[in-house]
Design a protein around this motif. Sequence first.
Motif, PDB file in Angstrom:
ATOM      1  N   THR A 194      -1.764  -2.525  -7.619  1.00  0.00           N
ATOM      2  CA  THR A 194      -0.646  -2.122  -6.774  1.00  0.00           C
ATOM      3  C   THR A 194       0.489  -1.626  -7.641  1.00  0.00           C
ATOM      4  OG1 THR A 194       0.773  -2.798  -4.918  1.00  0.00           O
ATOM      5  CG2 THR A 194       0.455  -4.406  -6.683  1.00  0.00           C
ATOM      6  N   ALA A 195       1.584  -1.216  -6.994  1.00  0.00           N
ATOM      7  CA  ALA A 195       2.727  -0.666  -7.717  1.00  0.00           C
ATOM      8  C   ALA A 195       3.542  -1.780  -8.369  1.00  0.00           C
ATOM      9  CB  ALA A 195       3.611   0.136  -6.761  1.00  0.00           C
ATOM     10  N   ARG A 196       4.219  -1.442  -9.446  1.00  0.00           N
ATOM     11  CA  ARG A 196       5.149  -2.340 -10.098  1.00  0.00           C
ATOM     12  C   ARG A 196       6.258  -2.708  -9.111  1.00  0.00           C
ATOM     13  NH1 ARG A 196       9.797  -2.014 -13.472  1.00  0.00           N
ATOM     14  NH2 ARG A 196       9.694  -3.439 -15.264  1.00  0.00           N
ATOM     15  N   GLY A 245     -16.306 -29.676 -22.110  1.00  0.00           N
ATOM     16  CA  GLY A 245     -16.822 -28.353 -22.441  1.00  0.00           C
ATOM     17  C   GLY A 245     -16.020 -27.202 -21.881  1.00  0.00           C
ATOM     18  N   ASP A 246     -14.969 -27.503 -21.133  1.00  0.00           N
ATOM     19  CA  ASP A 246     -14.157 -26.424 -20.567  1.00  0.00           C
ATOM     20  C   ASP A 246     -13.224 -25.858 -21.632  1.00  0.00           C
ATOM     21  OD1 ASP A 246     -12.684 -24.723 -18.842  1.00  0.00           O
ATOM     22  OD2 ASP A 246     -11.177 -26.304 -18.572  1.00  0.00           O
ATOM     23  N   THR A 247     -13.354 -24.571 -21.928  1.00  0.00           N
ATOM     24  CA  THR A 247     -12.480 -23.901 -22.897  1.00  0.00           C
ATOM     25  C   THR A 247     -11.785 -22.690 -22.275  1.00  0.00           C
ATOM     26  OG1 THR A 247     -14.314 -22.518 -23.696  1.00  0.00           O
ATOM     27  CG2 THR A 247     -13.929 -24.615 -24.838  1.00  0.00           C
ATOM     28  N   SER A 248     -11.885 -22.543 -20.975  1.00  0.00           N
ATOM     29  CA  SER A 248     -11.341 -21.351 -20.321  1.00  0.00           C
ATOM     30  C   SER A 248     -10.082 -21.692 -19.521  1.00  0.00           C
ATOM     31  CB  SER A 248     -12.390 -20.729 -19.391  1.00  0.00           C
ATOM     32  OG  SER A 248     -12.805 -21.653 -18.421  1.00  0.00           O
ATOM     33  N   THR A 249      -9.382 -20.632 -19.159  1.00  0.00           N
ATOM     34  CA  THR A 249      -8.203 -20.748 -18.294  1.00  0.00           C
ATOM     35  C   THR A 249      -8.325 -19.709 -17.198  1.00  0.00           C
ATOM     36  OG1 THR A 249      -6.847 -21.393 -20.198  1.00  0.00           O
ATOM     37  CG2 THR A 249      -5.674 -20.714 -18.198  1.00  0.00           C
ATOM     38  N   THR A 250      -7.978 -20.105 -15.986  1.00  0.00           N
ATOM     39  CA  THR A 250      -8.000 -19.188 -14.854  1.00  0.00           C
ATOM     40  C   THR A 250      -6.599 -19.099 -14.266  1.00  0.00           C
ATOM     41  OG1 THR A 250     -10.235 -19.965 -14.373  1.00  0.00           O
ATOM     42  CG2 THR A 250      -9.186 -18.624 -12.693  1.00  0.00           C
ATOM     43  N   ALA A 251      -6.206 -17.897 -13.884  1.00  0.00           N
ATOM     44  CA  ALA A 251      -4.880 -17.684 -13.311  1.00  0.00           C
ATOM     45  C   ALA A 251      -4.997 -16.866 -12.037  1.00  0.00           C
ATOM     46  CB  ALA A 251      -3.966 -16.973 -14.308  1.00  0.00           C
ATOM     47  N   MET A 252      -4.065 -17.079 -11.111  1.00  0.00           N
ATOM     48  CA  MET A 252      -3.989 -16.296  -9.881  1.00  0.00           C
ATOM     49  C   MET A 252      -2.561 -15.819  -9.693  1.00  0.00           C
ATOM     50  SD  MET A 252      -4.999 -17.270  -5.927  1.00  0.00           S
ATOM     51  CE  MET A 252      -3.425 -17.938  -5.373  1.00  0.00           C
ATOM     52  N   LEU A 253      -2.409 -14.575  -9.295  1.00  0.00           N
ATOM     53  CA  LEU A 253      -1.111 -13.976  -9.023  1.00  0.00           C
ATOM     54  C   LEU A 253      -1.073 -13.520  -7.580  1.00  0.00           C
ATOM     55  CD1 LEU A 253       1.617 -12.773 -10.152  1.00  0.00           C
ATOM     56  CD2 LEU A 253       0.331 -10.648 -10.507  1.00  0.00           C
ATOM     57  N   ARG A 254      -0.007 -13.899  -6.875  1.00  0.00           N
ATOM     58  CA  ARG A 254       0.222 -13.418  -5.514  1.00  0.00           C
ATOM     59  C   ARG A 254       1.238 -12.293  -5.600  1.00  0.00           C
ATOM     60  NH1 ARG A 254      -2.275 -13.503  -0.499  1.00  0.00           N
ATOM     61  NH2 ARG A 254      -0.726 -13.291   1.151  1.00  0.00           N
ATOM     62  N   LEU A 255       0.800 -11.075  -5.270  1.00  0.00           N
ATOM     63  CA  LEU A 255       1.650  -9.903  -5.443  1.00  0.00           C
ATOM     64  C   LEU A 255       1.453  -8.942  -4.289  1.00  0.00           C
ATOM     65  CD1 LEU A 255       3.577  -8.412  -7.433  1.00  0.00           C
ATOM     66  CD2 LEU A 255       1.545  -7.327  -8.398  1.00  0.00           C
ATOM     67  N   ARG A 256       2.547  -8.615  -3.598  1.00  0.00           N
ATOM     68  CA  ARG A 256       2.509  -7.680  -2.472  1.00  0.00           C
ATOM     69  C   ARG A 256       1.438  -8.058  -1.442  1.00  0.00           C
ATOM     70  NH1 ARG A 256       5.868  -3.473  -3.404  1.00  0.00           N
ATOM     71  NH2 ARG A 256       6.269  -2.781  -5.543  1.00  0.00           N
ATOM     72  N   SER A 301       8.115 -11.926 -20.925  1.00  0.00           N
ATOM     73  CA  SER A 301       7.661 -10.548 -21.141  1.00  0.00           C
ATOM     74  C   SER A 301       6.760 -10.088 -19.998  1.00  0.00           C
ATOM     75  CB  SER A 301       6.906 -10.449 -22.471  1.00  0.00           C
ATOM     76  OG  SER A 301       7.739 -10.750 -23.560  1.00  0.00           O
ATOM     77  N   LEU A 302       5.912 -10.971 -19.503  1.00  0.00           N
ATOM     78  CA  LEU A 302       5.046 -10.628 -18.376  1.00  0.00           C
ATOM     79  C   LEU A 302       5.873 -10.356 -17.124  1.00  0.00           C
ATOM     80  CD1 LEU A 302       2.090 -13.149 -18.859  1.00  0.00           C
ATOM     81  CD2 LEU A 302       2.196 -10.744 -19.534  1.00  0.00           C
ATOM     82  N   ALA A 303       6.932 -11.146 -16.909  1.00  0.00           N
ATOM     83  CA  ALA A 303       7.814 -10.921 -15.762  1.00  0.00           C
ATOM     84  C   ALA A 303       8.458  -9.549 -15.846  1.00  0.00           C
ATOM     85  CB  ALA A 303       8.880 -12.014 -15.699  1.00  0.00           C
ATOM     86  N   ARG A 304       8.847  -9.134 -17.051  1.00  0.00           N
ATOM     87  CA  ARG A 304       9.446  -7.803 -17.218  1.00  0.00           C
ATOM     88  C   ARG A 304       8.439  -6.706 -16.899  1.00  0.00           C
ATOM     89  NH1 ARG A 304       8.664  -5.055 -21.410  1.00  0.00           N
ATOM     90  NH2 ARG A 304       8.405  -6.860 -22.770  1.00  0.00           N
ATOM     91  N   ASN A 305       7.209  -6.851 -17.392  1.00  0.00           N
ATOM     92  CA  ASN A 305       6.178  -5.860 -17.088  1.00  0.00           C
ATOM     93  C   ASN A 305       5.910  -5.763 -15.598  1.00  0.00           C
ATOM     94  OD1 ASN A 305       4.388  -4.597 -19.528  1.00  0.00           O
ATOM     95  ND2 ASN A 305       5.341  -6.511 -20.178  1.00  0.00           N
ATOM     96  N   LYS A 345       0.842  -1.213   0.000  1.00  0.00           N
ATOM     97  CA  LYS A 345       0.000   0.000   0.000  1.00  0.00           C
ATOM     98  C   LYS A 345       0.871   1.256   0.000  1.00  0.00           C
ATOM     99  CE  LYS A 345      -4.096  -2.084   2.087  1.00  0.00           C
ATOM    100  NZ  LYS A 345      -3.679  -3.463   1.766  1.00  0.00           N
ATOM    101  N   ILE A 346       2.002   1.191   0.700  1.00  0.00           N
ATOM    102  CA  ILE A 346       2.932   2.324   0.678  1.00  0.00           C
ATOM    103  C   ILE A 346       3.532   2.472  -0.720  1.00  0.00           C
ATOM    104  CG2 ILE A 346       5.149   3.155   1.569  1.00  0.00           C
ATOM    105  CD1 ILE A 346       4.403   1.870   4.245  1.00  0.00           C
ATOM    106  N   ALA A 347       3.913   1.358  -1.336  1.00  0.00           N
ATOM    107  CA  ALA A 347       4.468   1.408  -2.690  1.00  0.00           C
ATOM    108  C   ALA A 347       3.477   2.028  -3.660  1.00  0.00           C
ATOM    109  CB  ALA A 347       4.848   0.000  -3.147  1.00  0.00           C
ATOM    110  N   LYS A 348       2.205   1.659  -3.541  1.00  0.00           N
ATOM    111  CA  LYS A 348       1.166   2.214  -4.415  1.00  0.00           C
ATOM    112  C   LYS A 348       0.992   3.707  -4.178  1.00  0.00           C
ATOM    113  CE  LYS A 348      -2.468   2.039  -7.192  1.00  0.00           C
ATOM    114  NZ  LYS A 348      -2.255   1.990  -8.672  1.00  0.00           N
ATOM    115  N   ALA A 349       1.005   4.128  -2.914  1.00  0.00           N
ATOM    116  CA  ALA A 349       0.859   5.549  -2.601  1.00  0.00           C
ATOM    117  C   ALA A 349       2.017   6.355  -3.180  1.00  0.00           C
ATOM    118  CB  ALA A 349       0.779   5.751  -1.095  1.00  0.00           C
ATOM    119  N   LEU A 350       3.233   5.816  -3.090  1.00  0.00           N
ATOM    120  CA  LEU A 350       4.400   6.508  -3.636  1.00  0.00           C
ATOM    121  C   LEU A 350       4.339   6.569  -5.161  1.00  0.00           C
ATOM    122  CD1 LEU A 350       7.146   4.929  -1.352  1.00  0.00           C
ATOM    123  CD2 LEU A 350       6.446   7.334  -1.343  1.00  0.00           C
ATOM    124  N   GLN A 351       3.913   5.481  -5.786  1.00  0.00           N
ATOM    125  CA  GLN A 351       3.831   5.450  -7.242  1.00  0.00           C
ATOM    126  C   GLN A 351       2.811   6.456  -7.760  1.00  0.00           C
ATOM    127  OE1 GLN A 351       3.672   1.677  -9.888  1.00  0.00           O
ATOM    128  NE2 GLN A 351       1.532   2.296  -9.703  1.00  0.00           N
TER     129      GLN A 351
END
Length: 304
Positions: A251-253, A197-208, A279-283, A130-136
């Motif tokens: 949140t902040a990069r 019948g499943d044609t979707s993909t779900t992803a989860m990211l743990r960040l800050r 490329s996603l890791a770089r972003n 939250k501090i990182a986001k406020a600073l960004q």
Amino acid sequence: MVNPIRQGGNVPARPAPEPHAPTANQPGSPQRSTPQGIDSDLALDLTQIGLDIVGIFDPTPVSDGANALISLGRGDFLGAALSGVAIIPGVGDLAKFGKLGRYVETLGKIADKAAGNPAVKNALEGAMGKIAKALQDIPQGLLDKLPQGVKDSVQGLKDAVARFDKAPGQLLGRAHGMTELAAERARRGLPAAGSAGDTSTTAMLRLRGENYFGVNSSVQNPRTNVTLDRVNAQTRTHAEADVIQQGLNGTARMNGGRAEMWVDRDLCRSCGQNGGMRSLARNLGVDELVVHSPSGTQTFTPTR
């Protein structure tokens, strides 16, 4: 399974670090105790620092009022008084500017503790985020108008957050995220992963310290506006890109360090061999992106 790709060509990545078994000190554990090195007031300290940073550039008294209430609840009557004064336009900003030097010292000490204790990193990364986001979110044009001493303090805060980001945290492990993904599918009304019948993909990211979820573009509602830089066209439509975008919206990069992602379908060629995950890791701004899929775990380093 797609071989992990690391910076410098098609070189197999070293295996991802073996995740620690959940302990009382890890997020998601049913019983969490305070990690050694964290006193009971530290998380509240971080919360108040974040509120003060927001409050300097907040045209409303909401953040200052919240800070005053926290100070009163902690018996910090001087802090409550300063936060009360901070509500007054002009005078309030001067009061908060005077706290920034002390905050640089506090965040520096926290970064030092996190560097030697992964449990500290995991326990405090939500508040630090939250501090990182406020600073960004401080407008550069406004920052340019501030006195040099204030600019130096803001840079000191950013440097402390960067040191914290680089500290190693504990991985939650493959099983943790797969359970979360199944629940997210049910919440969205999607078929179980791999079912007929499943044609979707779900992803989860743990960040800050927060969990973010994404899905492939064909089931996004509303459609995500992907603003990621230099990501191949196929990956941009996939759940992996969606969840990275959700994380960066929330949140902040990052300033290095490591993030953890779970996907309930194995990586396609575009995301794996053709460099989409790198490329996603770089972003994202991480040094390593650890990705768990049904076939196992891979670690990706960012493209240049």
